[in-house]
Every structure is written in structure tokens, then in C-alpha cells.
Design a protein around this motif. Sequence first.
Motif, short mmCIF file in Angstrom:
data_model
loop_
_atom_site.label_atom_id
_atom_site.label_comp_id
_atom_site.label_asym_id
_atom_site.label_seq_id
_atom_site.Cartn_x
_atom_site.Cartn_y
_atom_site.Cartn_z
N MET A 1 -4.94 -2.12 -1.34
CA MET A 1 -3.85 -1.88 -0.40
C MET A 1 -2.65 -1.26 -1.11
N THR A 5 -0.48 2.19 -0.30
CA THR A 5 0.97 2.26 -0.08
C THR A 5 1.65 3.15 -1.12
N TYR A 8 1.02 6.62 0.04
CA TYR A 8 1.85 6.81 1.22
C TYR A 8 3.31 7.07 0.82
N THR A 9 3.81 6.31 -0.16
CA THR A 9 5.20 6.49 -0.61
C THR A 9 5.38 7.85 -1.27
N LYS A 12 5.49 10.57 1.35
CA LYS A 12 6.77 10.57 2.05
C LYS A 12 7.87 11.23 1.21
N ARG A 16 9.93 14.61 2.21
CA ARG A 16 11.39 14.63 2.30
C ARG A 16 11.98 15.74 1.43
N VAL B 17 1.03 -2.14 9.52
CA VAL B 17 0.74 -2.56 8.15
C VAL B 17 1.46 -1.66 7.16
N LEU B 18 1.37 -0.33 7.38
CA LEU B 18 2.02 0.61 6.47
C LEU B 18 3.53 0.42 6.49
N SER B 21 4.38 -2.95 4.76
CA SER B 21 4.01 -3.00 3.34
C SER B 21 4.94 -2.12 2.52
N VAL B 22 5.32 -0.94 3.08
CA VAL B 22 6.22 -0.07 2.35
C VAL B 22 7.61 -0.68 2.28
N GLN B 25 8.25 -3.16 -0.36
CA GLN B 25 8.41 -2.70 -1.73
C GLN B 25 9.80 -2.14 -2.01
N ILE B 106 9.76 5.65 9.67
CA ILE B 106 9.11 5.10 8.48
C ILE B 106 9.67 5.68 7.18
N LEU B 107 10.64 6.61 7.28
CA LEU B 107 11.25 7.16 6.06
C LEU B 107 12.32 6.21 5.52
N ASN B 108 12.38 6.11 4.21
CA ASN B 108 13.51 5.41 3.58
C ASN B 108 14.58 6.46 3.32
#
Lengths: 173, 241
Positions: A1, A5, A8-9, A12, A16, B17-18, B21-22, B25, B106-108
Amino acid sequence: MKQVTDIYTKVKKNIRKSWKIWFPAVVTLLLLMAGACNPSKRCLEETDVFMHVRFVTPDEGKDRDTTLQDAQIYGVGREDSLLAYGSIHKIDLPLNAHYDSTAFVIVSDTLKDTLTCRYTRTTRLLSFECGFIAEFHDLQLQITHHFLDSVTVINPLVTNTDDENVKIYLFRD
Amino acid sequence: MTRTSKYIFSGISLLLVLTFSVRAQLPETQDTIRYGGVRVGVDLLPFVGYFLDPPMQGYELFLDAEFSDGWYLAAEGGRLRYHKTEPDYAYRMKGSYLKLGIDHNILNRTPQENESITWGLRIAAVDMTHEAEEITIHDGYWGDLNTSLPPDHLRPFWFEVTVGIKAEVLKNFFMGWNVRGHFLLIYPKGVMQPYIIPGYGNAEKKFPITFNYILAYRFPYKLKVKVKKKKKGTTTEEEER
């Protein structure tokens, strides 16, 4: 998992960083899609509605396709207009959308039987391009028994598809 | 559970979940203050649709308001009408619809950034009528049928899942698009089944997909989201209006 993530990060972050490039690209793509989605103004669907009938004979637990010889089929009230003649093993019959029942005469050699169909009528907008069609629901059938043995409704909805609606059983020789 | 329901449930579960979970963190950094706002916008695609299919006339307005960091209350409302006269029929349909729900970004973001990638959920309803006159159904054997269908009043309900992006192209001006999947909850029963449901799309599809292309203006709204530093192993968030 955690790997999911992490990916995914990263995705993103990259989105951006470069959004000023990909955002106009997406807009252009969307406009192209909108142009490509220009609906055809032609009707591409089947608009004819028929009751699809097949003639069979029971043979050791199975239905064997059977051909009527020297046959004629016409609607009651339309004796002047044959729907089919000659050798027939299946036929598409037009139900009468003006009334809740339609009768057909089926002739084979010198024998003559009548198939009576009862149904509920509806009108459906198929699409703006194709317009309206008549549909026939809850199909119920009766036959006389000079050379026809019985009749079975396979699909009680008669619409613009090729699905078989009716099987007519002939007497075994 | 139908296959479509399973896909929707799986999709929503994955998004949740995404998201969490993000967020779990996120580094506990310094205090931040970000200004939210109320965005009011319009969907441009109905106007494009008018040029592609002139009998289809309508509009859709969009509104959202950030009520917590990354969470928005969202609403869309619109009208659609379709008048078409063909040699074999004359069809009239009109309806007004309203969609309510939430979006989540979902963006930081830093306090200065306002772009977003969102998923959202909606519950939607439409109040519509339609009728058809001068219908001719051609029949070469029994003779053509001429008929009409009286006005029929319908109120379908449906559920939507949305995914989209918005970017601030000028100060307080946003452009964006989203994709919507619709899942009909209450199917309209009437004399005539509709072909198009305003706000929903093709009524004969079980899960129609539609697009919006949004142009919006943000009225800066004094919503401040303050995230405090981690204290003694705990994190707290508070909102001030």
C-alpha cells in the motif's frame, strides 16, 4: 500500500509542477472530443418491428427446423397480400399496431390454420434520428390444429430486435 | 449487487483509501492559513451542444464553497429543453434539475495555490415533462399508424460520481472540467419512456458518462483554515470564519 501511495504522491507532484502545460492540452483534447462527438443525423438503428417465427417438429427431445411446402401466409383482412409463399421454415410477421390483436392464415398444401396474436401496444421514441416505433408486449398466441400442433412464445416482447419470438410445432409425420 | 454498483463502490473505496492514506503521510509543518471562497460558474458545454444540435437548448450553473481544508459543498442546477419537429413526429421536452453533494481536493497545496484535482459525489433530481404529437409509424402491410402521446410528468432521481480538475487561470478566475458517471436510482414510469433526462443524459443507458467544462469566478470568502503544529503526539484542526 505504501508503494501505491508513494507513486500517487509522485504523480501528484509532477502534475502540479507542469499543470500550465497539461491543462491547455487537456482543454484542447476535450474540445476535439466534443467535435468528434457530433452525433450523426442519420438513423443507424433498425426501425422495422416484426414477430420472428420459426417452424419446428419435435424429434427425440429436440426441435428440428421444418420447412412448410407449398405454403402461403397472409393476414386476416389482407387476403389480397401474401406475406410469404413457397417453401417456408421461418418468417417475420408484422403485428397490427392499430388493434390489440392480429390474425394470420397459414396454408400448407391443402390445409389451412389460423394463428391469433394478442398483445399490449406501446409507442417508443427510439431516438431523435429514428423517431418512434410500435412495440408489442405480453404476447399471447392461439392456433387452430389442422396441420399445426402447438405454439410456444419464446420472447413475449416484439420490438426492433432479431430475437426469436415464437416457435410453431407441426404434427410429426 | 449489480456489476455497475460494484464498480461504483470499488471506485469510491479506492478514492477514500488514497485520500486518507496520503493525508496520513502529511508532514506536520508550520501553521498555515488559507483563504477559501465561494465559486460561481457556468458549464460551457451546453452552449457547444446548441451548435451541434440546435433543438437542444439549456444551461447549467455551478456553485461550490470550501467548508474545510480541501472539502467543498457543491451544487449544480440547470434547465434543458428540446423541441424538434420532424416529418414523422413533433417532440417537446423540458426539465429543471438540481444536484447537491461534496467535492474533495486530493492535492496538497500551499496557501497560495488554488488548483484542484477533485472527486465528488452527488444526489440529483429533475422535474420534467415531455410529449409527442403527429407521430406517424410507417407500416407497409397494415397501414401507417398516426398517433400522439399526451404530456407526461416525470421525476427521476439519480446518483453521480465525479472526477475533475480546476485551475486558477487569472486571479479568482477558474477553468476546469469534470467527468460524471450517473447511476439512476428511481427510473421514470410514464406513458412514454424519456430518451434524454435533463442533467442525466441518455435514459436508455444504465451508467451514462457526461462532461462539464466549467468557467467560474471565486468570491473570496473569509474562511480561514488553520492547521496547528503537532503537540504531544496529537494534531488538531480548527476552522474560523
